[in-house]
Design a protein around this motif. Structure first.
Motif, mmCIF file in Angstrom:
data_model
loop_
_atom_site.group_PDB
_atom_site.id
_atom_site.type_symbol
_atom_site.label_atom_id
_atom_site.label_comp_id
_atom_site.label_asym_id
_atom_site.label_seq_id
_atom_site.Cartn_x
_atom_site.Cartn_y
_atom_site.Cartn_z
ATOM 1 N N SER A 173 39.901 -51.477 3.287
ATOM 2 C CA SER A 173 39.782 -50.699 4.526
ATOM 3 C C SER A 173 40.594 -51.338 5.652
ATOM 4 O O SER A 173 41.222 -50.628 6.449
ATOM 5 C CB SER A 173 38.323 -50.572 4.939
ATOM 6 O OG SER A 173 37.783 -51.843 5.236
ATOM 7 N N LYS A 174 40.605 -52.666 5.725
ATOM 8 C CA LYS A 174 41.382 -53.341 6.757
ATOM 9 C C LYS A 174 42.877 -53.115 6.548
ATOM 10 O O LYS A 174 43.630 -52.919 7.493
ATOM 11 C CB LYS A 174 41.074 -54.830 6.737
ATOM 12 C CG LYS A 174 41.266 -55.508 8.069
ATOM 13 C CD LYS A 174 40.636 -56.859 8.085
ATOM 14 C CE LYS A 174 39.439 -56.798 8.997
ATOM 15 N NZ LYS A 174 38.867 -58.102 9.288
ATOM 16 N N LYS A 175 43.297 -53.117 5.282
ATOM 17 C CA LYS A 175 44.698 -52.841 4.955
ATOM 18 C C LYS A 175 45.086 -51.436 5.398
ATOM 19 O O LYS A 175 46.146 -51.215 5.974
ATOM 20 C CB LYS A 175 44.927 -52.954 3.446
ATOM 21 C CG LYS A 175 45.338 -54.312 2.971
ATOM 22 C CD LYS A 175 45.853 -54.186 1.548
ATOM 23 C CE LYS A 175 45.201 -55.209 0.665
ATOM 24 N NZ LYS A 175 45.598 -55.104 -0.715
ATOM 25 N N LYS A 176 44.202 -50.464 5.101
ATOM 26 C CA LYS A 176 44.477 -49.075 5.451
ATOM 27 C C LYS A 176 44.560 -48.898 6.965
ATOM 28 O O LYS A 176 45.409 -48.158 7.463
ATOM 29 C CB LYS A 176 43.401 -48.149 4.883
ATOM 30 C CG LYS A 176 43.569 -47.875 3.407
ATOM 31 C CD LYS A 176 42.576 -46.823 2.966
ATOM 32 C CE LYS A 176 42.892 -46.350 1.569
ATOM 33 N NZ LYS A 176 42.092 -45.198 1.186
ATOM 34 N N TRP B 96 50.432 -49.064 12.094
ATOM 35 C CA TRP B 96 51.866 -49.255 11.995
ATOM 36 C C TRP B 96 52.579 -47.910 11.855
ATOM 37 O O TRP B 96 53.595 -47.648 12.493
ATOM 38 C CB TRP B 96 52.170 -50.152 10.787
ATOM 39 C CG TRP B 96 53.599 -50.485 10.621
ATOM 40 C CD1 TRP B 96 54.309 -51.460 11.275
ATOM 41 C CD2 TRP B 96 54.526 -49.841 9.740
ATOM 42 N NE1 TRP B 96 55.608 -51.452 10.846
ATOM 43 C CE2 TRP B 96 55.767 -50.476 9.907
ATOM 44 C CE3 TRP B 96 54.420 -48.793 8.829
ATOM 45 C CZ2 TRP B 96 56.888 -50.094 9.194
ATOM 46 C CZ3 TRP B 96 55.541 -48.423 8.119
ATOM 47 C CH2 TRP B 96 56.755 -49.068 8.303
ATOM 48 N N THR B 97 52.030 -47.027 11.020
ATOM 49 C CA THR B 97 52.628 -45.716 10.802
ATOM 50 C C THR B 97 52.581 -44.870 12.070
ATOM 51 O O THR B 97 53.560 -44.204 12.417
ATOM 52 C CB THR B 97 51.901 -44.966 9.671
ATOM 53 O OG1 THR B 97 51.848 -45.798 8.521
ATOM 54 C CG2 THR B 97 52.596 -43.685 9.311
ATOM 55 N N LYS C 284 55.001 -42.067 16.711
ATOM 56 C CA LYS C 284 55.008 -41.831 18.150
ATOM 57 C C LYS C 284 56.401 -42.072 18.726
ATOM 58 O O LYS C 284 56.906 -41.282 19.521
ATOM 59 C CB LYS C 284 53.992 -42.750 18.822
ATOM 60 C CG LYS C 284 53.709 -42.416 20.258
ATOM 61 C CD LYS C 284 52.578 -43.241 20.793
ATOM 62 C CE LYS C 284 52.266 -42.864 22.225
ATOM 63 N NZ LYS C 284 51.204 -43.673 22.790
ATOM 64 N N LYS C 285 57.049 -43.165 18.291
ATOM 65 C CA LYS C 285 58.408 -43.459 18.766
ATOM 66 C C LYS C 285 59.379 -42.380 18.317
ATOM 67 O O LYS C 285 60.254 -41.957 19.071
ATOM 68 C CB LYS C 285 58.870 -44.815 18.240
ATOM 69 C CG LYS C 285 58.070 -45.970 18.734
ATOM 70 C CD LYS C 285 58.873 -46.824 19.621
ATOM 71 C CE LYS C 285 58.012 -47.990 20.070
ATOM 72 N NZ LYS C 285 58.600 -48.760 21.091
ATOM 73 N N ALA C 286 59.224 -41.915 17.077
ATOM 74 C CA ALA C 286 60.125 -40.891 16.549
ATOM 75 C C ALA C 286 59.977 -39.583 17.319
ATOM 76 O O ALA C 286 60.976 -38.933 17.650
ATOM 77 C CB ALA C 286 59.846 -40.671 15.066
#
Length: 54
Positions: free
Chosen positions: A11-14, A20-21, A26-28
């Motif tokens: 869950s922490k990885k997700k 990050w995604t 948001k930048k895109a």
């Protein structure tokens, strides 16, 4: 002596991957929006020099 670290939970990885995604999405979307406003000529926050064609 070296000791192996504890494993990161799934869950922490997700959560980290999602953060990050979302940052990249948001930048895109911001850059796409800026490009659209420049092309349509409605940009007020971005100045650029257009080359004159003779």
């Amino acid at each position: 002596m070296a000791v192996p670290k504890k494993r990161t939970s799934r869950s922490k990885k997700k959560i980290r991957n999602r953060v990050w995604t979302m940052k990249s999405l948001k930048k895109a979307s911001k850059s796409f929006s800026l490009a659209q406003s420049i092309l349509s000529g409605r940009s007020r926050s971005f100045y650029y020099v257009a080359e004159k064609k003779f």
